[in-house]
Design a protein around this motif. Structure first.
Motif, PDB file in Angstrom:
ATOM      1  N   ILE A  58       0.867  -1.356  -0.036  1.00  0.00           N
ATOM      2  CA  ILE A  58       0.034  -0.012   0.063  1.00  0.00           C
ATOM      3  C   ILE A  58       0.936   1.323   0.017  1.00  0.00           C
ATOM      4  N   GLY A  59       2.052   1.125   0.988  1.00  0.00           N
ATOM      5  CA  GLY A  59       2.939   2.215   0.780  1.00  0.00           C
ATOM      6  C   GLY A  59       3.350   2.528  -0.632  1.00  0.00           C
ATOM      7  N   ILE A  60       3.738   1.555  -1.251  1.00  0.00           N
ATOM      8  CA  ILE A  60       4.334   1.569  -2.638  1.00  0.00           C
ATOM      9  C   ILE A  60       3.444   2.140  -3.681  1.00  0.00           C
ATOM     10  N   ILE A 105     -12.071   3.050  -2.496  1.00  0.00           N
ATOM     11  CA  ILE A 105     -11.228   1.798  -1.998  1.00  0.00           C
ATOM     12  C   ILE A 105     -10.392   2.421  -0.915  1.00  0.00           C
ATOM     13  N   PHE A 106      -9.788   3.421  -0.914  1.00  0.00           N
ATOM     14  CA  PHE A 106      -8.983   3.875   0.051  1.00  0.00           C
ATOM     15  C   PHE A 106      -9.645   4.042   1.192  1.00  0.00           C
ATOM     16  N   TYR A 107     -10.772   4.734   1.216  1.00  0.00           N
ATOM     17  CA  TYR A 107     -11.556   4.869   2.375  1.00  0.00           C
ATOM     18  C   TYR A 107     -11.983   3.299   3.150  1.00  0.00           C
ATOM     19  N   ALA A 108     -12.247   2.476   2.401  1.00  0.00           N
ATOM     20  CA  ALA A 108     -12.591   1.031   2.827  1.00  0.00           C
ATOM     21  C   ALA A 108     -11.349   0.441   3.258  1.00  0.00           C
ATOM     22  N   VAL A 109     -10.183   0.747   2.718  1.00  0.00           N
ATOM     23  CA  VAL A 109      -8.983  -0.108   3.215  1.00  0.00           C
ATOM     24  C   VAL A 109      -8.659   0.573   4.526  1.00  0.00           C
ATOM     25  N   GLY A 110      -8.851   1.868   4.800  1.00  0.00           N
ATOM     26  CA  GLY A 110      -8.457   2.754   6.048  1.00  0.00           C
ATOM     27  C   GLY A 110      -9.173   2.124   7.103  1.00  0.00           C
ATOM     28  N   GLN A 111     -10.491   1.757   6.638  1.00  0.00           N
ATOM     29  CA  GLN A 111     -11.490   1.130   7.821  1.00  0.00           C
ATOM     30  C   GLN A 111     -10.793  -0.007   8.228  1.00  0.00           C
ATOM     31  N   LYS A 144      -3.128   4.877  10.708  1.00  0.00           N
ATOM     32  CA  LYS A 144      -3.297   4.490   9.312  1.00  0.00           C
ATOM     33  C   LYS A 144      -4.584   4.948   8.501  1.00  0.00           C
ATOM     34  N   LYS A 145      -5.526   4.878   9.643  1.00  0.00           N
ATOM     35  CA  LYS A 145      -7.164   4.957   9.092  1.00  0.00           C
ATOM     36  C   LYS A 145      -7.038   6.455   8.796  1.00  0.00           C
ATOM     37  N   ALA A 146      -6.507   7.086   9.588  1.00  0.00           N
ATOM     38  CA  ALA A 146      -6.584   8.705   9.280  1.00  0.00           C
ATOM     39  C   ALA A 146      -5.844   8.945   8.018  1.00  0.00           C
ATOM     40  N   SER A 147      -4.704   8.412   7.755  1.00  0.00           N
ATOM     41  CA  SER A 147      -3.823   8.624   6.519  1.00  0.00           C
ATOM     42  C   SER A 147      -4.522   8.230   5.246  1.00  0.00           C
ATOM     43  N   THR A 191      -7.704  10.684   4.730  1.00  0.00           N
ATOM     44  CA  THR A 191      -7.025  11.869   4.256  1.00  0.00           C
ATOM     45  C   THR A 191      -6.876  11.762   2.708  1.00  0.00           C
ATOM     46  N   THR A 192      -6.255  10.675   2.319  1.00  0.00           N
ATOM     47  CA  THR A 192      -6.066  10.409   0.967  1.00  0.00           C
ATOM     48  C   THR A 192      -7.457  10.327   0.181  1.00  0.00           C
ATOM     49  N   ALA A 193      -8.601   9.389   0.804  1.00  0.00           N
ATOM     50  CA  ALA A 193      -9.771   9.582   0.243  1.00  0.00           C
ATOM     51  C   ALA A 193     -10.345  10.825  -0.035  1.00  0.00           C
ATOM     52  N   ILE A 194     -10.177  11.582   0.887  1.00  0.00           N
ATOM     53  CA  ILE A 194     -10.741  12.999   0.951  1.00  0.00           C
ATOM     54  C   ILE A 194     -10.270  13.922  -0.296  1.00  0.00           C
ATOM     55  N   ASN A 195      -8.851  13.825  -0.236  1.00  0.00           N
ATOM     56  CA  ASN A 195      -7.863  14.553  -1.250  1.00  0.00           C
ATOM     57  C   ASN A 195      -8.684  14.039  -2.742  1.00  0.00           C
ATOM     58  N   LEU A 196      -8.663  12.663  -3.001  1.00  0.00           N
ATOM     59  CA  LEU A 196      -9.046  12.143  -4.105  1.00  0.00           C
ATOM     60  C   LEU A 196     -10.540  12.449  -4.590  1.00  0.00           C
ATOM     61  N   ILE A 197     -11.381  12.810  -3.773  1.00  0.00           N
ATOM     62  CA  ILE A 197     -12.641  13.063  -4.051  1.00  0.00           C
ATOM     63  C   ILE A 197     -12.783  14.825  -4.262  1.00  0.00           C
ATOM     64  N   ILE A 198     -11.981  15.499  -3.807  1.00  0.00           N
ATOM     65  CA  ILE A 198     -11.845  16.911  -4.114  1.00  0.00           C
ATOM     66  C   ILE A 198     -11.144  16.815  -5.486  1.00  0.00           C
ATOM     67  N   GLY A 199     -10.016  16.092  -5.838  1.00  0.00           N
ATOM     68  CA  GLY A 199      -9.483  16.114  -7.186  1.00  0.00           C
ATOM     69  C   GLY A 199     -10.549  15.407  -8.070  1.00  0.00           C
ATOM     70  N   ALA A 200     -11.420  14.604  -7.780  1.00  0.00           N
ATOM     71  CA  ALA A 200     -12.438  14.268  -8.904  1.00  0.00           C
ATOM     72  C   ALA A 200     -13.426  15.376  -9.037  1.00  0.00           C
ATOM     73  N   ILE A 201     -13.877  15.997  -8.071  1.00  0.00           N
ATOM     74  CA  ILE A 201     -14.606  17.368  -8.277  1.00  0.00           C
ATOM     75  C   ILE A 201     -14.217  18.085  -9.151  1.00  0.00           C
ATOM     76  N   ILE A 202     -12.936  18.670  -9.011  1.00  0.00           N
ATOM     77  CA  ILE A 202     -12.186  19.579  -9.536  1.00  0.00           C
ATOM     78  C   ILE A 202     -12.057  19.058 -11.218  1.00  0.00           C
TER      79      ILE A 202
END
Length: 129
Positions: free
Chosen positions: A7-9, A75-81, A87-90, A93-104
């Motif tokens: 996942i880190g890779i 997927i990132f949100y589900a894996v974070g759970q 790690k969940k917070a990380s 955060t990545t899931a929220i960033n992806l959602i913002i990118g998708a909206i833009i």
């Protein structure tokens, strides 16, 4: 432990792709525009045609890219759970960033026609003076 390492890779590869994609697209557009243009008027025509190409590309690929980003965010949100709180917070955060990118991306793809038209008019008016 191997799963966390993978996942880190994956996160590093996604980060690298985000950093390299936009400069690569801009460099490609600039090279193709300035390599074929010899005078100011033909370079303006080249830029206008490149804007039309970018508009077409965004209107076709934009919605698909936006959908892929939303799926990746899920997927990132589900894996974070399934992870520890840090790690969940990380992952969240990545899931929220992806959602913002998708909206833009979705907004840019739907407004690409208007933006390209405005840019074309601006370039046409600025080179006539």
């Amino acid at each position: 432990m191997g799963s966390i390492h993978n996942i880190g890779i994956i996160k590093r590869v996604i980060g690298l792709l985000k950093v390299l994609t936009i400069p690569f697209i801009l460099l490609t557009v600039l090279i193709s525009t300035y390599s074929s243009a010899s005078t100011l008027n033909s370079s303006t025509i080249g830029i206008v045609s490149q804007l039309g190409y970018v508009r077409g590309l965004l209107s076709q690929i934009g919605p698909l890219l936006s959908a892929v980003l939303f799926i990746l965010a899920g997927i990132f949100y589900a894996v974070g759970q399934l992870m520890t709180p840090e790690k969940k917070a990380s992952f969240h955060t990545t899931a929220i960033n992806l959602i913002i990118g998708a909206i833009i991306v979705a907004v840019l793809s739907f407004t690409s026609t208007t933006l390209a038209t405005a840019s074309t008019h601006f370039l046409s008016n600025s080179t006539l003076k």
